[in-house]
Design a protein around this motif. Structure first.
Motif, mmCIF file in Angstrom:
data_model
loop_
_atom_site.group_PDB
_atom_site.id
_atom_site.type_symbol
_atom_site.label_atom_id
_atom_site.label_comp_id
_atom_site.label_asym_id
_atom_site.label_seq_id
_atom_site.Cartn_x
_atom_site.Cartn_y
_atom_site.Cartn_z
ATOM 1 N N VAL A 222 0.833 -1.210 0.000
ATOM 2 C CA VAL A 222 0.000 0.000 0.000
ATOM 3 C C VAL A 222 0.866 1.258 0.000
ATOM 4 O O VAL A 222 0.632 2.191 -0.779
ATOM 5 N N VAL A 223 1.868 1.289 0.857
ATOM 6 C CA VAL A 223 2.739 2.462 0.933
ATOM 7 C C VAL A 223 3.492 2.656 -0.376
ATOM 8 O O VAL A 223 3.650 3.784 -0.863
ATOM 9 N N LYS A 224 3.952 1.580 -0.984
ATOM 10 C CA LYS A 224 4.665 1.675 -2.262
ATOM 11 C C LYS A 224 3.759 2.224 -3.358
ATOM 12 O O LYS A 224 4.202 2.990 -4.230
ATOM 13 N N PRO B 11 9.084 7.414 -2.598
ATOM 14 C CA PRO B 11 10.097 6.793 -1.729
ATOM 15 C C PRO B 11 10.583 7.693 -0.603
ATOM 16 O O PRO B 11 11.003 7.197 0.444
ATOM 17 N N LYS B 12 10.517 9.010 -0.787
ATOM 18 C CA LYS B 12 11.004 9.931 0.246
ATOM 19 C C LYS B 12 9.865 10.699 0.920
ATOM 20 O O LYS B 12 10.083 11.743 1.536
ATOM 21 N N ILE C 274 6.698 10.757 10.108
ATOM 22 C CA ILE C 274 6.814 9.336 9.786
ATOM 23 C C ILE C 274 7.300 9.195 8.354
ATOM 24 O O ILE C 274 6.643 9.651 7.412
ATOM 25 N N GLY C 275 8.451 8.564 8.179
ATOM 26 C CA GLY C 275 8.988 8.325 6.850
ATOM 27 C C GLY C 275 8.472 7.020 6.268
ATOM 28 O O GLY C 275 7.852 6.202 6.953
ATOM 29 N N VAL C 276 8.744 6.822 4.998
ATOM 30 C CA VAL C 276 8.274 5.621 4.294
ATOM 31 C C VAL C 276 8.758 4.325 4.950
ATOM 32 O O VAL C 276 7.999 3.351 5.010
ATOM 33 N N PHE D 84 1.649 10.382 -3.039
ATOM 34 C CA PHE D 84 1.743 11.416 -2.018
ATOM 35 C C PHE D 84 3.202 11.614 -1.629
ATOM 36 O O PHE D 84 3.892 10.657 -1.289
ATOM 37 N N ASP D 85 3.636 12.862 -1.651
ATOM 38 C CA ASP D 85 5.005 13.178 -1.246
ATOM 39 C C ASP D 85 5.062 13.806 0.147
ATOM 40 O O ASP D 85 6.086 13.746 0.822
ATOM 41 N N HIS D 86 3.946 14.368 0.556
ATOM 42 C CA HIS D 86 3.869 14.991 1.880
ATOM 43 C C HIS D 86 2.413 14.947 2.326
ATOM 44 O O HIS D 86 1.521 15.417 1.622
ATOM 45 N N LEU D 87 2.169 14.366 3.499
ATOM 46 C CA LEU D 87 0.821 14.299 4.060
ATOM 47 C C LEU D 87 0.891 14.813 5.488
ATOM 48 O O LEU D 87 1.633 14.282 6.311
ATOM 49 N N GLN D 88 0.121 15.864 5.769
ATOM 50 C CA GLN D 88 0.119 16.454 7.106
ATOM 51 C C GLN D 88 -1.311 16.505 7.636
ATOM 52 O O GLN D 88 -2.210 17.044 6.992
ATOM 53 N N PHE D 89 -1.498 15.929 8.823
ATOM 54 C CA PHE D 89 -2.815 15.926 9.467
ATOM 55 C C PHE D 89 -2.651 16.374 10.904
ATOM 56 O O PHE D 89 -1.905 15.773 11.677
ATOM 57 N N ASP D 90 -3.354 17.441 11.272
ATOM 58 C CA ASP D 90 -3.318 17.975 12.635
ATOM 59 C C ASP D 90 -4.643 17.633 13.308
ATOM 60 O O ASP D 90 -5.665 18.277 13.039
ATOM 61 N N ALA D 91 -4.611 16.613 14.169
ATOM 62 C CA ALA D 91 -5.828 16.160 14.847
ATOM 63 C C ALA D 91 -6.105 17.064 16.039
ATOM 64 O O ALA D 91 -5.667 16.797 17.159
ATOM 65 N N ASN D 92 -6.834 18.148 15.805
ATOM 66 C CA ASN D 92 -7.111 19.104 16.867
ATOM 67 C C ASN D 92 -8.119 18.588 17.884
ATOM 68 O O ASN D 92 -8.162 19.073 19.019
#
Length: 240
Positions: free
Chosen positions: A35-37, A42-43, A64-66, A150-158
């Motif tokens: 799934v991640v692949k 890769p970065k 969290i990196g790959v 996806f190269d960058h995923l940011q989620f802020d769980a407020n």
């Protein structure tokens, strides 16, 4: 144009569909490595911020990196999560360059459904950078000759909320007799001349209730930050 007109958002919803499926292979590391692949470069980096007890006093930010992402999803699944979904109401996608788009949603909801009947929702802003990755040496007939990752995923769980299915509440149930709305009647005079109402106004519109003797519910599957404790330990040990 392969990105910038909703293609990145569709790709994100496809990822949500993969997270929501329930099958035994989700308990294998190889499943999440695939799934991640398929969905991350890769970065790629996933940034995840959690707040303790829904208060703005103590936060846990993670990067969290790959190499760690498959383990993150595996440990979460092994902690009793049977499915996850992303809700992206009001999401917008904009083009940054020919092969780069960003999807933004200020009211994203990441929902975790647990095998013991709990549902936990994490709410907050989500930002995802989607890149077009060409497939080299592909035949002209292959469609499409690229993939979106996806190269960058940011989620802020407020904020996080916990719910539990009624079927998970154990105990002997006893229904009270239904209380239906009644027409207000004239007050009844008492022998001493004072006025007595047949029922209090607050109780006229009461709904039927179910009494559960010696009720018990499963223990909460998450910590004060809204995720399983095993997942938290995995992130604290392996993030960089």
């Amino acid at each position: 144009m392969p990105v910038g007109l909703g293609q990145g958002l569709v790709r994100l919803l496809q990822f949500s569909g993969v997270l929501s499926t329930e099958n035994p292979t989700k308990h294998q590391l190889s499943h999440w490595e695939t799934v991640v692949k398929d969905y991350f470069t890769p970065k790629a980096i996933m940034k995840f911020t959690l707040w303790k007890d829904n208060q703005r006093n103590e936060a846990k930010p993670f990067e969290i990196g790959v190499p760690i992402l498959p383990r993150f999803f595996l440990v979460t699944t092994q902690s009793g999560v049977k499915s996850m979904t992303l809700s992206l109401d009001g999401a917008r996608e904009r083009l940054l360059s020919q092969h780069h788009a960003v999807v933004e949603c200020v009211t994203a909801v990441w929902t975790y459904r647990y095998t013991n009947g709990y549902t936990v929702t994490l709410r907050g802003p989500l930002t995802v950078h989607v890149l077009l990755i060409p497939h080299p040496n592909t035949a002209p007939s292959q469609t499409p000759p690229y993939s979106l990752k996806f190269d960058h995923l940011q989620f802020d769980a407020n904020h996080h909320e916990k719910f539990i299915a009624l079927d998970s509440v154990m105990g002997h149930r006893q229904s009270e007799s239904p209380k239906t709305p009644r027409v207000r009647t004239a007050p009844t005079p008492s022998p001493n001349g004072t006025v007595m109402h047949r029922m209090d106004d607050e109780r006229i519109w009461e709904e039927p209730r179910v009494m559960i003797d010696h009720a018990s519910i499963p223990g909460e599957p998450v910590n004060a930050f809204g995720i399983p404790q095993a997942t938290m330990r995995c992130l604290e040990v392996r993030t960089f």
